[in-house]
Design a protein around this motif. Structure first.
Motif, PDB file in Angstrom:
ATOM      1  N   ALA A 102       0.820  -1.210   0.000  1.00 48.69           N
ATOM      2  CA  ALA A 102       0.000   0.000   0.000  1.00 48.69           C
ATOM      3  C   ALA A 102       0.857   1.264   0.000  1.00 48.69           C
ATOM      4  CB  ALA A 102      -0.904  -0.001   1.233  1.00 48.69           C
ATOM      5  N   THR A 103       0.472   2.191  -0.850  1.00 50.37           N
ATOM      6  CA  THR A 103       1.111   3.505  -0.842  1.00 50.37           C
ATOM      7  C   THR A 103       0.040   4.575  -0.754  1.00 50.37           C
ATOM      8  OG1 THR A 103       1.152   3.482  -3.251  1.00 50.37           O
ATOM      9  CG2 THR A 103       3.182   2.875  -2.129  1.00 50.37           C
ATOM     10  N   CYS A 104       0.329   5.630  -0.025  1.00 56.35           N
ATOM     11  CA  CYS A 104      -0.625   6.706   0.160  1.00 56.35           C
ATOM     12  C   CYS A 104      -0.873   7.433  -1.159  1.00 56.35           C
ATOM     13  CB  CYS A 104      -0.081   7.687   1.197  1.00 56.35           C
ATOM     14  SG  CYS A 104      -1.110   9.148   1.397  1.00 56.35           S
ATOM     15  N   PRO A 105      -2.152   7.628  -1.522  1.00 59.07           N
ATOM     16  CA  PRO A 105      -2.457   8.343  -2.763  1.00 59.07           C
ATOM     17  C   PRO A 105      -2.139   9.831  -2.663  1.00 59.07           C
ATOM     18  CG  PRO A 105      -4.495   7.798  -1.591  1.00 59.07           C
ATOM     19  CD  PRO A 105      -3.360   7.133  -0.844  1.00 59.07           C
ATOM     20  N   GLY A 106      -1.981  10.325  -1.440  1.00 55.81           N
ATOM     21  CA  GLY A 106      -1.702  11.747  -1.266  1.00 55.81           C
ATOM     22  C   GLY A 106      -0.224  12.070  -1.393  1.00 55.81           C
ATOM     23  N   CYS A 107       0.621  11.343  -0.647  1.00 53.88           N
ATOM     24  CA  CYS A 107       2.046  11.671  -0.600  1.00 53.88           C
ATOM     25  C   CYS A 107       2.907  10.583  -1.214  1.00 53.88           C
ATOM     26  CB  CYS A 107       2.468  11.932   0.846  1.00 53.88           C
ATOM     27  SG  CYS A 107       2.392  10.474   1.896  1.00 53.88           S
ATOM     28  N   GLY A 108       2.306   9.444  -1.532  1.00 50.53           N
ATOM     29  CA  GLY A 108       3.068   8.355  -2.126  1.00 50.53           C
ATOM     30  C   GLY A 108       3.912   7.598  -1.117  1.00 50.53           C
ATOM     31  N   GLY A 109       3.753   7.920   0.166  1.00 48.62           N
ATOM     32  CA  GLY A 109       4.539   7.276   1.199  1.00 48.62           C
ATOM     33  C   GLY A 109       3.970   5.926   1.592  1.00 48.62           C
ATOM     34  N   LYS A 110       4.756   5.185   2.347  1.00 51.14           N
ATOM     35  CA  LYS A 110       4.329   3.857   2.771  1.00 51.14           C
ATOM     36  C   LYS A 110       4.104   3.782   4.282  1.00 51.14           C
ATOM     37  CE  LYS A 110       5.713   0.936  -0.967  1.00 51.14           C
ATOM     38  NZ  LYS A 110       5.994  -0.459  -1.300  1.00 51.14           N
ATOM     39  N   GLU A 111       4.079   4.935   4.918  1.00 53.01           N
ATOM     40  CA  GLU A 111       3.860   4.933   6.367  1.00 53.01           C
ATOM     41  C   GLU A 111       2.374   4.902   6.670  1.00 53.01           C
ATOM     42  OE1 GLU A 111       6.375   8.060   8.150  1.00 53.01           O
ATOM     43  OE2 GLU A 111       7.398   7.908   6.233  1.00 53.01           O
ATOM     44  N   LEU A 112       1.765   3.781   6.342  1.00 52.38           N
ATOM     45  CA  LEU A 112       0.329   3.637   6.480  1.00 52.38           C
ATOM     46  C   LEU A 112       0.002   2.653   7.591  1.00 52.38           C
ATOM     47  CD1 LEU A 112      -0.583   3.442   2.713  1.00 52.38           C
ATOM     48  CD2 LEU A 112      -0.877   5.404   4.192  1.00 52.38           C
ATOM     49  N   ARG A 113      -0.943   3.056   8.407  1.00 50.40           N
ATOM     50  CA  ARG A 113      -1.419   2.195   9.471  1.00 50.40           C
ATOM     51  C   ARG A 113      -2.813   1.696   9.089  1.00 50.40           C
ATOM     52  NH1 ARG A 113      -3.121   4.127  14.375  1.00 50.40           N
ATOM     53  NH2 ARG A 113      -2.481   6.225  13.849  1.00 50.40           N
ATOM     54  N   PRO A 114      -3.010   0.403   9.034  1.00 56.53           N
ATOM     55  CA  PRO A 114      -4.332  -0.094   8.669  1.00 56.53           C
ATOM     56  C   PRO A 114      -5.360   0.194   9.755  1.00 56.53           C
ATOM     57  CG  PRO A 114      -2.878  -1.930   9.178  1.00 56.53           C
ATOM     58  CD  PRO A 114      -2.050  -0.685   9.227  1.00 56.53           C
ATOM     59  N   LEU A 115      -6.543   0.655   9.333  1.00 53.92           N
ATOM     60  CA  LEU A 115      -7.591   0.968  10.294  1.00 53.92           C
ATOM     61  C   LEU A 115      -8.548  -0.198  10.477  1.00 53.92           C
ATOM     62  CD1 LEU A 115      -8.607   4.594   9.267  1.00 53.92           C
ATOM     63  CD2 LEU A 115      -7.203   3.894  11.186  1.00 53.92           C
ATOM     64  N   VAL A 116      -8.662  -1.028   9.476  1.00 54.98           N
ATOM     65  CA  VAL A 116      -9.664  -2.088   9.518  1.00 54.98           C
ATOM     66  C   VAL A 116      -9.343  -3.089  10.625  1.00 54.98           C
ATOM     67  CG1 VAL A 116     -10.792  -3.900   8.183  1.00 54.98           C
ATOM     68  CG2 VAL A 116     -10.001  -1.814   7.057  1.00 54.98           C
ATOM     69  N   GLY A 117     -10.314  -3.324  11.491  1.00 53.31           N
ATOM     70  CA  GLY A 117     -10.171  -4.360  12.493  1.00 53.31           C
ATOM     71  C   GLY A 117      -9.420  -3.933  13.735  1.00 53.31           C
ATOM     72  N   THR A 118      -8.728  -2.807  13.687  1.00 48.12           N
ATOM     73  CA  THR A 118      -7.952  -2.393  14.841  1.00 48.12           C
ATOM     74  C   THR A 118      -8.698  -1.352  15.664  1.00 48.12           C
ATOM     75  OG1 THR A 118      -6.830  -0.732  13.525  1.00 48.12           O
ATOM     76  CG2 THR A 118      -5.739  -2.861  13.751  1.00 48.12           C
ATOM     77  N   PHE A 119      -9.581  -0.619  15.007  1.00 50.55           N
ATOM     78  CA  PHE A 119     -10.190   0.539  15.642  1.00 50.55           C
ATOM     79  C   PHE A 119     -11.286   0.164  16.620  1.00 50.55           C
ATOM     80  CE2 PHE A 119      -8.715   4.632  14.732  1.00 50.55           C
ATOM     81  CZ  PHE A 119      -9.679   5.556  15.146  1.00 50.55           C
ATOM     82  N   PHE A 120     -12.146  -0.755  16.196  1.00 48.10           N
ATOM     83  CA  PHE A 120     -13.347  -1.014  16.972  1.00 48.10           C
ATOM     84  C   PHE A 120     -13.239  -2.252  17.842  1.00 48.10           C
ATOM     85  CE2 PHE A 120     -14.684   1.266  13.126  1.00 48.10           C
ATOM     86  CZ  PHE A 120     -15.264   2.381  13.711  1.00 48.10           C
ATOM     87  N   SER A 121     -12.165  -3.003  17.689  1.00 51.37           N
ATOM     88  CA  SER A 121     -12.093  -4.278  18.380  1.00 51.37           C
ATOM     89  C   SER A 121     -11.996  -4.119  19.895  1.00 51.37           C
ATOM     90  CB  SER A 121     -10.899  -5.078  17.875  1.00 51.37           C
ATOM     91  OG  SER A 121      -9.733  -4.325  18.005  1.00 51.37           O
ATOM     92  N   LYS A 122     -11.464  -2.997  20.348  1.00 56.19           N
ATOM     93  CA  LYS A 122     -11.283  -2.815  21.786  1.00 56.19           C
ATOM     94  C   LYS A 122     -12.596  -2.599  22.520  1.00 56.19           C
ATOM     95  CE  LYS A 122      -6.708  -0.771  21.329  1.00 56.19           C
ATOM     96  NZ  LYS A 122      -5.988   0.507  21.273  1.00 56.19           N
TER      97      LYS A 122
END
Ligand SMILES: [Zn+2]
Length: 54
Positions: free
Chosen positions: A29-49
């Motif tokens: 995955a690369t960010c469509p805005g900056c082209g960087g790879k410092e992406l944290r996935p949100l799916v499954g991590t946000f609501f599980s707690k």
């Protein structure tokens, strides 16, 4: 193609992008805005707690 949601550490915003499962599995995955790879996935991590049932 499934849509994946990430939080970009550089842009400091959420981004969503469509990519194939094989791309996702490779961590390609690369960010469509900056082209960087410092992406944290949100799916499954946000609501599980908070969605825990006793
Ligand atoms: Zn970015």
């Amino acid at each position: 193609m499934p849509l994946y949601e990430y939080f970009c550490e550089k842009c400091q915003r959420e981004v969503s992008m469509a990519m194939s499962i094989s791309q996702h599995d490779k961590g390609d995955a690369t960010c469509p805005g900056c082209g960087g790879k410092e992406l944290r996935p949100l799916v499954g991590t946000f609501f599980s707690k908070t969605s825990r049932k006793s």
